[in-house]
Structure formats: structure tokens, C-alpha cells
Design an enzyme around this catalytic site. Structure first.
Site, mmCIF file in Angstrom:
data_model
loop_
_atom_site.group_PDB
_atom_site.id
_atom_site.type_symbol
_atom_site.label_atom_id
_atom_site.label_comp_id
_atom_site.label_asym_id
_atom_site.label_seq_id
_atom_site.Cartn_x
_atom_site.Cartn_y
_atom_site.Cartn_z
ATOM 1 C CD GLU A 104 -7.427 2.489 -8.449
ATOM 2 O OE1 GLU A 104 -6.294 1.982 -8.258
ATOM 3 O OE2 GLU A 104 -8.240 2.688 -7.525
ATOM 4 C CB CYS A 151 -0.949 -0.012 1.201
ATOM 5 S SG CYS A 151 -1.887 1.503 1.352
ATOM 6 C CE LYS A 204 -4.854 4.255 -6.092
ATOM 7 N NZ LYS A 204 -5.396 2.945 -5.844
ATOM 8 C CG HIS A 234 -27.692 24.136 -2.035
ATOM 9 N ND1 HIS A 234 -27.953 23.260 -3.062
ATOM 10 C CD2 HIS A 234 -27.825 25.389 -2.560
ATOM 11 C CE1 HIS A 234 -28.247 23.947 -4.155
ATOM 12 N NE2 HIS A 234 -28.171 25.227 -3.876
ATOM 13 C CD GLU A 251 -27.464 20.045 -2.541
ATOM 14 O OE1 GLU A 251 -28.365 20.391 -1.758
ATOM 15 O OE2 GLU A 251 -26.872 20.836 -3.295
ATOM 16 C CB CYS A 308 -3.278 2.594 -1.437
ATOM 17 S SG CYS A 308 -3.458 0.914 -0.872
ATOM 18 C CE1 TYR A 368 -11.517 -1.309 -5.666
ATOM 19 C CE2 TYR A 368 -11.647 -3.640 -6.255
ATOM 20 C CZ TYR A 368 -12.076 -2.564 -5.485
ATOM 21 O OH TYR A 368 -13.049 -2.748 -4.551
HETATM 22 P P1 NDP Z 1 -9.220 -7.392 -9.906
HETATM 23 O O1 NDP Z 1 -9.543 -8.703 -9.368
HETATM 24 O O2 NDP Z 1 -9.928 -6.179 -9.415
HETATM 25 O O3 NDP Z 1 -9.405 -7.411 -11.493
HETATM 26 C C1 NDP Z 1 -8.744 -8.361 -12.293
HETATM 27 C C2 NDP Z 1 -9.058 -8.072 -13.731
HETATM 28 O O4 NDP Z 1 -8.273 -8.922 -14.563
HETATM 29 C C3 NDP Z 1 -10.506 -8.349 -14.089
HETATM 30 O O5 NDP Z 1 -10.913 -7.403 -15.054
HETATM 31 C C4 NDP Z 1 -10.429 -9.749 -14.683
HETATM 32 O O6 NDP Z 1 -11.433 -10.012 -15.613
HETATM 33 C C5 NDP Z 1 -9.113 -9.683 -15.400
HETATM 34 N N1 NDP Z 1 -8.484 -10.971 -15.623
HETATM 35 C C6 NDP Z 1 -8.155 -11.901 -14.703
HETATM 36 N N2 NDP Z 1 -7.536 -12.945 -15.286
HETATM 37 C C7 NDP Z 1 -7.466 -12.657 -16.603
HETATM 38 C C8 NDP Z 1 -6.947 -13.351 -17.717
HETATM 39 N N3 NDP Z 1 -6.345 -14.523 -17.586
HETATM 40 N N4 NDP Z 1 -7.052 -12.758 -18.937
HETATM 41 C C9 NDP Z 1 -7.662 -11.562 -19.074
HETATM 42 N N5 NDP Z 1 -8.154 -10.854 -18.055
HETATM 43 C C10 NDP Z 1 -8.073 -11.403 -16.827
HETATM 44 O O7 NDP Z 1 -7.654 -7.255 -9.730
HETATM 45 P P2 NDP Z 1 -6.631 -6.036 -9.836
HETATM 46 O O8 NDP Z 1 -5.390 -6.626 -10.370
HETATM 47 O O9 NDP Z 1 -7.225 -4.876 -10.518
HETATM 48 O O10 NDP Z 1 -6.420 -5.630 -8.321
HETATM 49 C C11 NDP Z 1 -6.089 -6.623 -7.340
HETATM 50 C C12 NDP Z 1 -6.763 -6.324 -6.041
HETATM 51 O O11 NDP Z 1 -6.113 -5.230 -5.434
HETATM 52 C C13 NDP Z 1 -8.215 -5.894 -6.186
HETATM 53 O O12 NDP Z 1 -9.088 -6.976 -6.154
HETATM 54 C C14 NDP Z 1 -8.421 -4.989 -5.026
HETATM 55 O O13 NDP Z 1 -8.885 -5.770 -3.953
HETATM 56 C C15 NDP Z 1 -7.039 -4.445 -4.730
HETATM 57 N N6 NDP Z 1 -6.930 -3.052 -5.165
HETATM 58 C C16 NDP Z 1 -7.726 -2.120 -4.588
HETATM 59 C C17 NDP Z 1 -7.655 -0.808 -4.975
HETATM 60 C C18 NDP Z 1 -8.532 0.198 -4.337
HETATM 61 O O14 NDP Z 1 -9.077 -0.054 -3.278
HETATM 62 N N7 NDP Z 1 -8.725 1.380 -4.956
HETATM 63 C C19 NDP Z 1 -6.722 -0.347 -6.010
HETATM 64 C C20 NDP Z 1 -5.955 -1.437 -6.571
HETATM 65 C C21 NDP Z 1 -6.062 -2.712 -6.154
HETATM 66 P P3 NDP Z 1 -12.852 -10.642 -15.175
HETATM 67 O O15 NDP Z 1 -13.624 -9.538 -14.559
HETATM 68 O O16 NDP Z 1 -13.393 -11.129 -16.467
HETATM 69 O O17 NDP Z 1 -12.530 -11.761 -14.223
#
Ligand code: NDP
Length: 460
Positions: free
Chosen positions: A182, A44, A52, A436, A441, A49, A178
Site C-alpha cells: 500500500e 485504525c 492510509k 452495464h 459485471e 486504515c 499489506y
Molecule cells: P504482513 O504480514 O501482511 O506482511 C509482512 C511482510 O513482511 C511479508 O512480506 C513478509 O514476508 C515480510 N517479512 C516478515 N519478516 C521479515 C523479515 N524478517 N525480513 C524480511 N521480510 C520480512 O504484515 P504488514 O506489516 O504488511 O501488515 C500487518 C497486518 O496489518 C496485516 O497482516 C494485516 O492483517 C493488517 N493490515 C491490513 C490492511 C488492510 O486491510 N488493507 C492494511 C494494513 C495492514 P513473507 O511473505 O516472506 O513472510
């Protein structure tokens, strides 16, 4: 045996969750040791976090310079020094990492730098030395998942973004969770051409459908090209750049290809087998609802258990566990309605059930508001329409979920999360007086129900 133990608690992993657990346990009088192999503060603070969010804020400032024109400001020389921004962000993350060290030192926790490995139910090896502990917490976090396709090794993961010193001009991103969403907004906001490639029809699977649609509509205005329903088939080198071929045969050239396809528990090399700690089917450390692993003296927290991978959840895990083992009180955290935000542009924030989840449970009233924030009436910036949404249990009026896409959404929804945790009803929202003029709101002025859906909706 326990008397011979050097520590009451040994924590593996000095990230947000591990540091909180160590500090609370030490504060309760436990002898605590902690090992960290990379950087204090963990993902983080160092490669997640915090940097980022600063990058996202840096990108937004570019748009603010343009918006200022609508208000009469004459801004000249809008060039951006990416290296200077990354150096400033690096200095801040180092400062914060130092603060984490300070927290541990101040609490009297013994800190060790190096890889730690379990050698038994009560023993850990760090830098060749064996250490005994009554309790062991595994707070090792997660690592990016790299899907397999030809040329995947030529691609970057989110860790690599933070060592960039020049802005890649063309960026291709795989995934729409996410991290993908982002960074698509960050790179586009800084001036890169971004291609977002994802296998779903809309980005951010799991989020409320109406927000997903609104995000898909907003991204092109930022300069993000969407490639829905597609995957990367292969990546090859093209001079210093990369030639990317998609599953439908489309090709593109990118200077930086980012795989943002999820994260998995960093369970490798931890000696789990030696201690008898079982893994879950997804390869995370398996725990029960009390965060106990299959070995009674060993607990696991945060991303290592791969449940809800958010920093505040890891912190809450560490805190609750340290209190349970070494203290009297048990803090009553609400792990059901966990708010979260996606720092895209405009940002998304959400707490509680989506409309889709609520409807699967029963009859649901949905209230949706859409508006253009006052500022953008004259800023001239397109694609900034906001969406606010309340999902309400039709049987008792309880607000089950609050969702927003729009500027300041994370700041607004944090407050709404308190209301939802407290069991607020739609009537409570209606009798709350607004501030407001604000975007917030809109949540207390959603008078008109947009639709009623669910089991009995057709008859009502
Ligand atoms: P996520 O689980 O959010 O998203 C993974 C993405 O990758 C999805 O779109 C998924 O598609 C896709 N995917 C997975 N496997 C494949 C594949 N083999 N081929 C193509 N696409 C694929 O993971 P992130 O990596 O974005 O983030 C990891 C974790 O970190 C998050 O779950 C979150 O908990 C945390 N995080 C939180 C943040 C915040 O609070 N702002 C910021 C960054 C990270 P599909 O939907 O089809 O499965």
C-alpha cells in the site's frame, strides 16, 4: 467478591474492538470502564486504515489529473502540497477519534487515559489506582515488528509515516504484505521513487497467485522498482539520507526506509504473568475459539490475539463477546470467508479461497477475466488492466472464492462476500443480470471456464 467489583467489564484498549465491546456491553446494562494509553479509536483511526486510505486517495487524484487530459481537460500546475494533505488528514483523524470518545460517553462508559496493567484475574491498575472488574477484555491491538539487521534502528515503521510533513523523494520499503504494498503505491503515486524489497518471488504471499503476478506487472508502471528474493543487509546514514545495502550487494540511497514486516500483539507490559494469562507461540495472547484466555474472567480480541488482523474482525470479536457475556442473542458472524482489500494501485480485494487453497481441497473450476477498464481506453494511463477471478468447487458449483485486481475492487468484492457467505453457486452468478457498463459485471459474465484443476482434473 463479585459484588465488590466496581465494573462488570473493564476493557484495556480504546481501539475499534475495545470501543465496540464497551458500547455493546454498556447498552446491555453492564457497568463498563475502559482505558486507552495513546489515542481513542486506536490504530485504525489514527495511524492505520483511515489515514492510509486518505493518503491512497490523495495519491490517486494525482493520476486522475493526468487521466483527465485524455478527456480533453487542460490541467495546469500539478504541484502537490504534501504538508497540506497530511494536515487535512490529521484533522479528519482527530475528528474521528473524537467521535469514538463521544460513542463511549454517550453509552455511559467510564473512560480513563493511561496505561492499564493486569494485577490479578479480576483487577487492573490504571495510573496507580487498582480497579476491580467481573470481566476483563484485552483489546490492546498490535505493534510493528522490526527485523534485526545493522542499522534497523535508522529505519521507520508505518506509525512514522503519519508524522511526515514533507514527501520523501526516495523511499525504500522492506516487505511485501499489506502495508508495504500500500505505501509503495502511495509514495509512488505522490511522486517518490520507490524501491520495494521482498524475500518472496512475488509480493503479497498468501493472496491468489494470479493476482500476485498481475500486481507485480502493474507496479513498475507506477514507478515502483521491485527487488524480489532479497532482504536488506544493512542501513547506514548518508548525510540526511540512508544508504541501503541489499542481500545481493545492490546499494541504493533513500530518504525514508520503511520496515513493513508484520505486526505483533502489543502484549508487553500488560501484567499478563501476574494474572496468569498465557501467550501463544507467536507471542500473542492465547485464546480458545470463544476468545477466552487461560484465565476464565479475561478475554482477548482483535490484533491482540493475532489471528486475522483486520479492523472489522476486531469489531466483530468485541461485539460478539459483549453480547455473549451480557446479552441474550448471539450474532451469527461468518469468520470463515473474511473479505479484505489491499489499497494498492490498482487495488486488490479478495474473499474466500484462493485457487491454490481450493485445489488443495479438491477439484476446482477456475474462471478468469482480464480487461482494460473503459476509462483507460482514452485516459492514456498504462498498467491499469484488471483481473477478475472466481474459484468454484467442481463437485457442487459453489463459489469458494472471488478475487479482483482493478479499480473499485474493494467496493465490488464486499457485495460478492455476501453472495459467498450465502453459499452462492456459479449458476447463481450466471443468472444474475449485470449492470452495464461496469467492471463489476465481469463477475457475472465469466461464461468460459479458464481451467479445471485439482485431484481428478487430469481425467475429466
Ligand atoms: P504482513 O504480514 O501482511 O506482511 C509482512 C511482510 O513482511 C511479508 O512480506 C513478509 O514476508 C515480510 N517479512 C516478515 N519478516 C521479515 C523479515 N524478517 N525480513 C524480511 N521480510 C520480512 O504484515 P504488514 O506489516 O504488511 O501488515 C500487518 C497486518 O496489518 C496485516 O497482516 C494485516 O492483517 C493488517 N493490515 C491490513 C490492511 C488492510 O486491510 N488493507 C492494511 C494494513 C495492514 P513473507 O511473505 O516472506 O513472510
Amino acid at each position: 467478591m463479585v459484588g465488590a467489583m466496581e465494573y462488570d467489564l473493564f476493557v484495556i484498549g480504546g481501539g475499534s474492538g475495545g470501543v465496540r465491546a464497551a458500547r455493546i456491553a454498556a447498552g446491555l446494562g453492564a457497568r463498563v470502564g475502559i482505558a486507552e494509553r495513546r489515542f481513542w479509536g486506536g490504530t485504525c483511526v489514527n495511524i492505520g486504515c483511515v489515514p492510509k486510505k486518505l493518503m491512497a486517495q490523495g495519491a490517486e487524484l494525482g493520476a486522475a489529473l493526468t487521466e483527465a487530459g485524455g478527456f480533453g481537460w487542460q490541467v495546469r500546475g500539478k504541484g502537490h502540497d504534501f504538508g497540506a494533505m497530511m494536515a487535512a488528514i490529521g484533522a479528519e483523524t482527530q475528528r474521528l477519534s473524537g467521535l469514538y470518545r463521544g460513542i463511549l460517553e454517550g453509552a455511559g462508559v467510564t473512560m480513563m487515559e493511561g496505561s492499564a496493567r493486569l494485577t490479578g484475574a479480576h483487577t487492573v491498575a490504571v495510573n496507580g489506582a487498582e480497579i476491580g472488574a467481573r470481566h476483563i477484555f484485552l483489546a490492546v491491538g498490535g505493534v510493528p515488528v522490526r527485523p534485526e539487521f545493522p542499522g534497523a534502528a535508522l529505519c521507520a515503521v508505518s506509525d512514522d509515516v503519519f508524522t511526515l510533513r514533507d514527501l520523501p523523494r526516495r523511499v525504500a520499503i522492506l516487505g511485501s504484505g499489506y502495508i508495504a504494498v500500500e505505501f509503495a503505491c502511495i509514495f509512488a503515486g505522490l511522486g517518490a521513487a520507490v524501491d520495494l524489497i521482498f524475500r518472496q518471488p512475488l509480493p503479497l504471499r498468501g493472496f491468489d497467485g494470479e493476482l500476485r503476478e498481475a500486481l507485480a506487472a502493474a507496479l513498475p508502471a507506477l514507478g515502483v522498482r521491485l527487488h524480489a528474493g532479497r532482504m536488506i543487509a544493512s542501513v547506514e546514514t548518508a548525510g540526511a539520507a540512508r544508504a541501503v545495502t541489499l542481500s545481493d550487494g545492490t546499494g541504493m540511497v533513500a530518504d525514508f526506509v520503511l520496515l513493513a514486516t508484520g505486526r505483533m500483539a502489543a502484549a508487553g507490559g500488560l501484567g499478563l504473568e501476574a494474572a496468569g494469562v498465557a501467550l501463544s507461540p507467536s507471542g500473542a495472547i492465547a485464546v480458545d475459539e470463544g476468545l477466552r484466555t487461560s484465565v476464565p474472567s479475561i478475554n482477548a480480541i482483535g490484533d491482540a490475539v493475532d489471528q486475522v488482523n483486520l479492523t472489522p474482525v476486531a469489531i466483530a470479536h468485541g461485539h460478539v463477546l459483549a453480547e455473549r457475556l451480557f446479552g441474550e442473542g448471539r450474532r451469527d458472524w461468518n469468520f470463515r470467508d473474511i473479505p479484505s482489500a489491499v489499497f494498492c494501485s490498482p487495488p486488490i480485494a479478495t474473499v474466500g479461497l484462493t485457487e491454490e487453497q481450493a485445489v488443495a481441497r479438491g477439484e476446482t473450476e477456475v474462471f478468469v477475466g482480464r480487461f482494460t477498464p473503459l476509462k483507460h481506453r482514452i485516459s492514456g494511463r498504462a498498467g491499469r488492466q484488471a483481473v477478475v477471478k472466481l474459484v468454484v468447487d467442481a463437485s457442487d458449483g459453489r463459489v469458494l472464492g472471488a478475487h479482483m485486481l482493478g479499480e473499485d475492487a474493494p467496493e465490488i468484492v464486499q457485495g460478492l462476500a455476501v453472495a459467498i457467505t450465502a453459499g452462492a453457486t456459479k449458476r447463481d452468478f450466471d443468472r444474475t443480470i449485470g449492470i452495464h457498463p461496469t467492471a463489476a459485471e465481469e463477475f457475472v459474465t465469466l461464461r468460459q471456464m479458464t481451467r479445471r484443476v485439482g485431484r481428478h482434473a487430469a481425467t475429466s
